[in-house]
Design a protein around this motif. Structure first.
Motif, PDB file in Angstrom:
ATOM      1  N   SER B  24       0.845  -1.196   0.000  1.00  0.00           N
ATOM      2  CA  SER B  24       0.000   0.000   0.000  1.00  0.00           C
ATOM      3  C   SER B  24       0.877   1.242   0.000  1.00  0.00           C
ATOM      4  O   SER B  24       1.997   1.218   0.521  1.00  0.00           O
ATOM      5  CB  SER B  24      -0.945   0.005   1.210  1.00  0.00           C
ATOM      6  OG  SER B  24      -0.197   0.023   2.408  1.00  0.00           O
ATOM      7  N   ASP B  27       0.307   8.080  -1.189  1.00  0.00           N
ATOM      8  CA  ASP B  27       0.045   9.144  -2.145  1.00  0.00           C
ATOM      9  C   ASP B  27      -0.165   8.522  -3.522  1.00  0.00           C
ATOM     10  O   ASP B  27       0.727   7.864  -4.042  1.00  0.00           O
ATOM     11  CB  ASP B  27       1.222  10.122  -2.181  1.00  0.00           C
ATOM     12  CG  ASP B  27       0.942  11.359  -3.011  1.00  0.00           C
ATOM     13  OD1 ASP B  27       1.690  12.343  -2.872  1.00  0.00           O
ATOM     14  OD2 ASP B  27      -0.018  11.357  -3.809  1.00  0.00           O
ATOM     15  N   SER B  28      -1.339   8.738  -4.093  1.00  0.00           N
ATOM     16  CA  SER B  28      -1.662   8.104  -5.376  1.00  0.00           C
ATOM     17  C   SER B  28      -0.985   8.788  -6.567  1.00  0.00           C
ATOM     18  O   SER B  28      -1.070   8.302  -7.684  1.00  0.00           O
ATOM     19  CB  SER B  28      -3.176   8.106  -5.592  1.00  0.00           C
ATOM     20  OG  SER B  28      -3.657   9.431  -5.654  1.00  0.00           O
ATOM     21  N   SER B  52       1.471   4.118 -14.225  1.00  0.00           N
ATOM     22  CA  SER B  52       0.358   4.759 -13.528  1.00  0.00           C
ATOM     23  C   SER B  52      -0.973   4.549 -14.236  1.00  0.00           C
ATOM     24  O   SER B  52      -2.023   4.442 -13.597  1.00  0.00           O
ATOM     25  CB  SER B  52       0.665   6.250 -13.408  1.00  0.00           C
ATOM     26  OG  SER B  52      -0.409   6.943 -12.841  1.00  0.00           O
ATOM     27  N   SER B  53      -0.939   4.469 -15.553  1.00  0.00           N
ATOM     28  CA  SER B  53      -2.174   4.339 -16.342  1.00  0.00           C
ATOM     29  C   SER B  53      -2.633   2.890 -16.494  1.00  0.00           C
ATOM     30  O   SER B  53      -3.708   2.636 -17.049  1.00  0.00           O
ATOM     31  CB  SER B  53      -1.955   4.935 -17.729  1.00  0.00           C
ATOM     32  OG  SER B  53      -0.878   4.282 -18.363  1.00  0.00           O
ATOM     33  N   ARG B  55      -3.485  -1.180 -15.087  1.00  0.00           N
ATOM     34  CA  ARG B  55      -4.130  -1.837 -13.949  1.00  0.00           C
ATOM     35  C   ARG B  55      -3.377  -3.092 -13.517  1.00  0.00           C
ATOM     36  O   ARG B  55      -3.431  -3.488 -12.357  1.00  0.00           O
ATOM     37  CB  ARG B  55      -5.574  -2.211 -14.299  1.00  0.00           C
ATOM     38  CG  ARG B  55      -6.470  -1.036 -14.556  1.00  0.00           C
ATOM     39  CD  ARG B  55      -6.565  -0.145 -13.328  1.00  0.00           C
ATOM     40  NE  ARG B  55      -7.156  -0.808 -12.194  1.00  0.00           N
ATOM     41  CZ  ARG B  55      -8.432  -0.693 -11.865  1.00  0.00           C
ATOM     42  NH1 ARG B  55      -9.254   0.020 -12.589  1.00  0.00           N
ATOM     43  NH2 ARG B  55      -8.894  -1.302 -10.782  1.00  0.00           N
ATOM     44  N   ASP B  67      -4.103  -0.430  -8.011  1.00  0.00           N
ATOM     45  CA  ASP B  67      -5.329   0.346  -7.815  1.00  0.00           C
ATOM     46  C   ASP B  67      -4.919   1.664  -7.167  1.00  0.00           C
ATOM     47  O   ASP B  67      -4.756   1.745  -5.946  1.00  0.00           O
ATOM     48  CB  ASP B  67      -6.307  -0.422  -6.929  1.00  0.00           C
ATOM     49  CG  ASP B  67      -7.630   0.315  -6.763  1.00  0.00           C
ATOM     50  OD1 ASP B  67      -8.617  -0.296  -6.340  1.00  0.00           O
ATOM     51  OD2 ASP B  67      -7.682   1.536  -7.059  1.00  0.00           O
ATOM     52  N   LYS B  68      -4.736   2.676  -8.005  1.00  0.00           N
ATOM     53  CA  LYS B  68      -4.258   3.956  -7.480  1.00  0.00           C
ATOM     54  C   LYS B  68      -5.262   4.597  -6.534  1.00  0.00           C
ATOM     55  O   LYS B  68      -4.889   5.219  -5.548  1.00  0.00           O
ATOM     56  CB  LYS B  68      -3.956   4.903  -8.644  1.00  0.00           C
ATOM     57  CG  LYS B  68      -2.619   4.664  -9.294  1.00  0.00           C
ATOM     58  CD  LYS B  68      -2.398   5.578 -10.475  1.00  0.00           C
ATOM     59  CE  LYS B  68      -2.740   7.010 -10.190  1.00  0.00           C
ATOM     60  NZ  LYS B  68      -2.524   7.888 -11.352  1.00  0.00           N
ATOM     61  N   SER B  69      -6.535   4.434  -6.824  1.00  0.00           N
ATOM     62  CA  SER B  69      -7.555   5.115  -6.014  1.00  0.00           C
ATOM     63  C   SER B  69      -7.522   4.648  -4.569  1.00  0.00           C
ATOM     64  O   SER B  69      -7.771   5.424  -3.644  1.00  0.00           O
ATOM     65  CB  SER B  69      -8.936   4.911  -6.622  1.00  0.00           C
ATOM     66  OG  SER B  69      -9.259   3.528  -6.637  1.00  0.00           O
ATOM     67  N   SER B  70      -7.215   3.369  -4.374  1.00  0.00           N
ATOM     68  CA  SER B  70      -7.153   2.850  -3.008  1.00  0.00           C
ATOM     69  C   SER B  70      -5.734   2.804  -2.477  1.00  0.00           C
ATOM     70  O   SER B  70      -5.509   2.457  -1.317  1.00  0.00           O
ATOM     71  CB  SER B  70      -7.765   1.451  -2.939  1.00  0.00           C
ATOM     72  OG  SER B  70      -6.997   0.540  -3.705  1.00  0.00           O
ATOM     73  N   GLY B  71      -4.769   3.147  -3.318  1.00  0.00           N
ATOM     74  CA  GLY B  71      -3.366   3.129  -2.898  1.00  0.00           C
ATOM     75  C   GLY B  71      -2.846   1.732  -2.634  1.00  0.00           C
ATOM     76  O   GLY B  71      -2.120   1.512  -1.658  1.00  0.00           O
ATOM     77  N   ARG B  72      -3.208   0.785  -3.504  1.00  0.00           N
ATOM     78  CA  ARG B  72      -2.818  -0.600  -3.259  1.00  0.00           C
ATOM     79  C   ARG B  72      -2.283  -1.277  -4.517  1.00  0.00           C
ATOM     80  O   ARG B  72      -2.713  -0.986  -5.640  1.00  0.00           O
ATOM     81  CB  ARG B  72      -3.994  -1.412  -2.745  1.00  0.00           C
ATOM     82  CG  ARG B  72      -4.456  -1.003  -1.371  1.00  0.00           C
ATOM     83  CD  ARG B  72      -5.589  -1.877  -0.886  1.00  0.00           C
ATOM     84  NE  ARG B  72      -6.035  -1.465   0.426  1.00  0.00           N
ATOM     85  CZ  ARG B  72      -7.035  -2.029   1.086  1.00  0.00           C
ATOM     86  NH1 ARG B  72      -7.681  -3.041   0.543  1.00  0.00           N
ATOM     87  NH2 ARG B  72      -7.374  -1.594   2.262  1.00  0.00           N
TER      88      ARG B  72
END
Lengths: 112, 115
Positions: B24, B27-28, B52-53, B55, B67-72
């Motif tokens: 985890s 910072d995304s 970064s782009s 999945r 999963d950048k939104s959840s930082g994982r």
């Protein structure tokens, strides 16, 4: 062919001495790095360098200085060695910007 | 300031099991996330890099997701083998605005695969 090489592999020295660790990459990369891995195995960036700029992590003492004689080499000079400098130092390189970084085998520095 | 955390710190599994290593980050805003392997007394070997782009990325028995939104991020190892025993490190390159691409590492997960 070794992509990123470091010499020496082991370095044992007394407190107060000055020492250097050499790093060479034959990948034609633009950017080189030095990382420190402490006794708890935690890796932290020390420097990154390309032919345009040197970026220094703010926590690195000014006793440490990277020197690049050419694009393929980034040597690490350490002055007035202290006990706390004992660690494994890794050199790395990468091509364009955020590409994969390739690491050398590490240099284990022991300060007595 | 970017911080990277890896759980668990150590993991022991029998040969043949599928397993997941977790990473985890706080910072995304990252360029990419990389997974490395470190064998005792050796340097780091890059396993997978996820931009970064993206999945996920796959290489052989390894699959890494981001999963950048959840930082994982997770590293999935299928059909584990004793030769997979090593420390696995997760590292992110945060946006610094200074043109730096310095990796921020987690403390690693030490994996032991028991024959």
């Amino acid at each position: 062919d070794t992509a990123v090489s470091q010499t020496p592999k082991y370095l044992v020295t007394q407190m107060g001495n000055d020492k250097s660790i050499k790093c060479e990459q034959n990948l034609g990369h633009d950017t080189m790095y030095w990382y420190k891995q402490d006794s708890k195995k935690f890796l932290k960036i020390m420097f990154s360098y390309n032919n345009k700029e040197l970026i220094i992590n703010e926590t690195v003492p000014n006793r440490f200085s990277p020197k690049s004689p050419d694009k393929a080499h980034l040597n690490l000079h350490i002055n007035s060695l202290e006990l706390g400098d004992s660690a494994v130092y890794f050199c790395a390189s990468s091509g364009q910007g955020s590409d994969t970084q390739y690491f050398g085998p590490g240099t284990r520095l022991t300060v007595l | 300031k970017q911080e990277v955390t890896q759980i668990p710190a150590a993991l022991s599994v029998p040969e043949g099991e599928n397993l997941v290593l977790n990473c985890s980050f706080t910072d995304s805003a990252i360029y990419n996330l990389q997974w490395f392997r470190q064998d005792p007394g050796k340097g780091l070997t890059s396993l997978l890099l996820i931009q970064s782009s993206q999945r996920e990325q796959t290489s052989g028995r390894l699959n890494a997701s981001l999963d950048k939104s959840s930082g994982r991020s997770t590293l999935y190892i299928a059909a584990s083998q004793p030769g997979d025993s090593a420390t696995y490190l997760c590292a992110a390159i945060p946006y610094s605005g200074a043109g730096s691409y310095q990796l921020t590492f987690g403390k690693g997960t030490k994996l032991s695969v028991i024959p």
